[in-house]
Design a protein around this motif. Structure first.
Motif, mmCIF file in Angstrom:
data_model
loop_
_atom_site.group_PDB
_atom_site.id
_atom_site.type_symbol
_atom_site.label_atom_id
_atom_site.label_comp_id
_atom_site.label_asym_id
_atom_site.label_seq_id
_atom_site.Cartn_x
_atom_site.Cartn_y
_atom_site.Cartn_z
ATOM 1 N N TYR A 236 0.820 -1.218 0.000
ATOM 2 C CA TYR A 236 0.000 0.000 0.000
ATOM 3 C C TYR A 236 0.852 1.266 0.000
ATOM 4 C CZ TYR A 236 0.390 0.373 5.186
ATOM 5 O OH TYR A 236 0.839 0.492 6.476
ATOM 6 N N LEU B 76 -6.891 3.838 4.217
ATOM 7 C CA LEU B 76 -6.898 3.083 2.963
ATOM 8 C C LEU B 76 -8.312 2.900 2.417
ATOM 9 C CD1 LEU B 76 -4.196 0.334 3.681
ATOM 10 C CD2 LEU B 76 -3.994 2.348 2.211
ATOM 11 N N VAL C 252 -9.445 4.326 -1.222
ATOM 12 C CA VAL C 252 -10.035 3.485 -2.269
ATOM 13 C C VAL C 252 -11.361 4.075 -2.747
ATOM 14 C CG1 VAL C 252 -11.101 1.238 -2.717
ATOM 15 C CG2 VAL C 252 -8.886 1.358 -1.546
ATOM 16 N N VAL D 189 -11.930 5.631 -6.500
ATOM 17 C CA VAL D 189 -12.961 5.146 -7.433
ATOM 18 C C VAL D 189 -13.774 6.321 -7.974
ATOM 19 C CG1 VAL D 189 -15.104 3.816 -7.605
ATOM 20 C CG2 VAL D 189 -13.117 2.847 -6.429
ATOM 21 N N VAL E 91 -5.691 2.465 -7.599
ATOM 22 C CA VAL E 91 -6.706 2.108 -6.606
ATOM 23 C C VAL E 91 -6.650 0.610 -6.314
ATOM 24 C CG1 VAL E 91 -9.194 1.943 -6.181
ATOM 25 C CG2 VAL E 91 -8.233 4.030 -7.180
ATOM 26 N N LEU E 92 -6.413 -0.189 -7.334
ATOM 27 C CA LEU E 92 -6.307 -1.635 -7.152
ATOM 28 C C LEU E 92 -5.134 -1.988 -6.230
ATOM 29 C CD1 LEU E 92 -7.402 -4.420 -7.975
ATOM 30 C CD2 LEU E 92 -5.797 -4.378 -9.900
ATOM 31 N N LEU F 37 -3.893 -0.055 -3.865
ATOM 32 C CA LEU F 37 -4.304 0.337 -2.515
ATOM 33 C C LEU F 37 -5.248 -0.701 -1.915
ATOM 34 C CD1 LEU F 37 -4.964 4.149 -3.102
ATOM 35 C CD2 LEU F 37 -3.064 3.147 -1.829
ATOM 36 N N ALA F 38 -6.172 -1.213 -2.721
ATOM 37 C CA ALA F 38 -7.109 -2.230 -2.232
ATOM 38 C C ALA F 38 -6.373 -3.513 -1.861
ATOM 39 C CB ALA F 38 -8.171 -2.515 -3.297
#
Length: 429
Positions: free
Chosen positions: A257, A318, A322, A326, A408-409, A411-412
């Motif tokens: 992350y 986090l 996210v 998005v 974003v992916l 971070l997820a």
């Protein structure tokens, strides 16, 4: 801000002195590595932008490999010898000297190699210094105040970079005739920026060396030469695997992350210009406001860290990143970028500062330098993830906006990785 350091009458002075290092050092990262001098090397010194950018990428890749291989051992030996502050000073001095040396890099292709070498070597020793600086968190805080002290230090770094960037922009880069009469002839205005950053870094690095006590030597004695440290490091990693896998899992999860967090700032300006139509001036204005917002977020998040624990701050930040990320990938317009971009900045600082305190709270005493060396190494080991996700999603979907979805992916994925990691026990003191 109210902070106290460990059993020291000069607690406030120690904390402020420690945080001033980040205030000064952030100019190296923001001005030299990111926004000004690296651009000068690729656009002004190199024969063409493409070859210059490629050469810069190679130089910084080599520097990153050096950090990944050497940081844990340099941190380990500073722990054992009780010389954490000494090595912070030495590593900072080398980074400052390399920065000052950039003044002699004129805007001709024959100077490119010298500029790249100085930039790469400076970045290596800058990161070595950061290892020692992060490890000193336990010397200027208690378990009860560690979160706010870490957040305060991170916030000072953001604010320092804002001030340094503003001075550079209005005193050297923008005017036809800048401070001390410098002009753009032979790249003098940008070369003068390197001297300014060297002096800035030096001045604000001095307080931590003067007013923060050195860490005591470890009970473990250093044996052998530098490379003997790798044998010790392997034994330590095996020991952690057997007895404290939480630390290893945290290092791995945070590396994921943290790379996503870095990618937000790295590609934010590119997306602002390419997708949302920001001009160069608007990008710079956004960068300054975003750094201020991130600094405020870091300081505020540090207080929540002490109350709620670092894992709660990290996970909450986090989740927010996210969700906001998005929204940024699907909503149009400059207003959207300003609102979502600044909202992202609010949560960047707390996530970064709380990650530092999470590790500081779980590491064994007298192992802080080694632990933060591993922290730097794991971050370097996956530093390709953010750029790969950004460029890969653009290639797949033929849209720069899709690149943000790639970040974003990441971070997820980091959020999913940190969830199973046990939070540090709450402590008083």
């Amino acid at each position: 801000m109210t902070v106290t350091a460990k059993a020291s009458p000069g607690a406030r002075k120690a904390v402020l002195s420690w945080a001033f290092w980040d205030w000064g050092a952030s100019a190296f990262s923001a001005v030299i590595l990111t926004f000004v001098f690296s651009v000068y090397l690729t656009d002004g010194v190199a024969a063409d932008t493409e070859s210059g950018s490629q050469a810069l990428g190679v130089a910084l890749t080599i520097a990153g490999v050096a950090v990944a291989l050497l940081a844990p051992v340099t941190g380990q030996r500073s722990d054992v010898g009780g010389r954490r502050k000494l090595w912070l000073g030495i590593h900072s001095a080398i980074a400052i000297a390399c920065t000052a040396g950039l003044f002699f890099v004129q805007d001709e292709p024959s100077y490119l190699l010298a500029g790249l070498v100085l930039l790469a070597v400076g970045s290596v020793f800058f990161e070595f210094a950061e290892v020692n600086y992060n490890a000193m968190l336990v010397q200027v805080s208690t378990p009860k105040t560690m979160g706010r002290v870490s957040g305060f230090g991170w916030g000072m770094g953001y604010f320092g970079s804002v001030i340094a960037l503003a001075i550079v922009l209005f005193a050297f880069v923008q005017p036809d005739v800048g401070l001390f009469g410098v002009t753009s002839e032979d790249g003098l205005n940008i070369r003068a920026v390197a001297l300014f950053v060297a002096v800035w870094f030096l001045v604000f690095a001095l307080p931590v060396l003067l007013f923060v006590p050195e860490n005591p030597p470890s009970r473990e004695q250093a044996r052998g030469n530098f490379f003997a440290g790798y044998k010790v490091l392997v034994k330590r990693l095996v020991h952690l695997w057997r007895t404290d896998r939480r630390t290893l899992w945290f290092l791995a999860a945070s590396a994921i992350y943290r790379d996503g967090l870095t990618a937000i700032f790295t590609f934010g300006g590119v997306v602002a210009a390419g997708t949302f139509g920001f001009s160069q001036t608007e990008v710079v204005m956004f960068a300054i406001v975003a750094n201020v917002t991130a600094g405020i977020g870091a300081v505020s998040g540090g207080r929540l860290d002490d109350r709620l624990g670092p894992k709660t701050v990290i996970v909450t930040s986090l989740i927010a990143l996210v969700i906001i990320g998005v929204a940024l990938t699907v909503l149009p317009g400059k207003v959207t970028f300003w609102v979502c971009g600044l909202a992202l900045s609010v949560f960047l600082g707390p996530a970064q500062a709380a990650s530092r305190t999470f590790l500081a709270r779980i590491v064994e005493p007298e192992r802080e330098g080694e632990a933060f060396g591993l922290y730097a190494t794991t971050g370097r080991a996956v530093s390709f993830l953010g750029p790969l996700a950004f460029s890969g999603f653009i290639a797949i979907f033929d849209s720069q906006r899709a690149g943000m979805a790639g970040i974003v992916l990441i971070l997820a994925a980091g959020l999913a990785a940190i969830l199973p990691v046990k939070a540090p026990a709450r402590q008083d003191g």
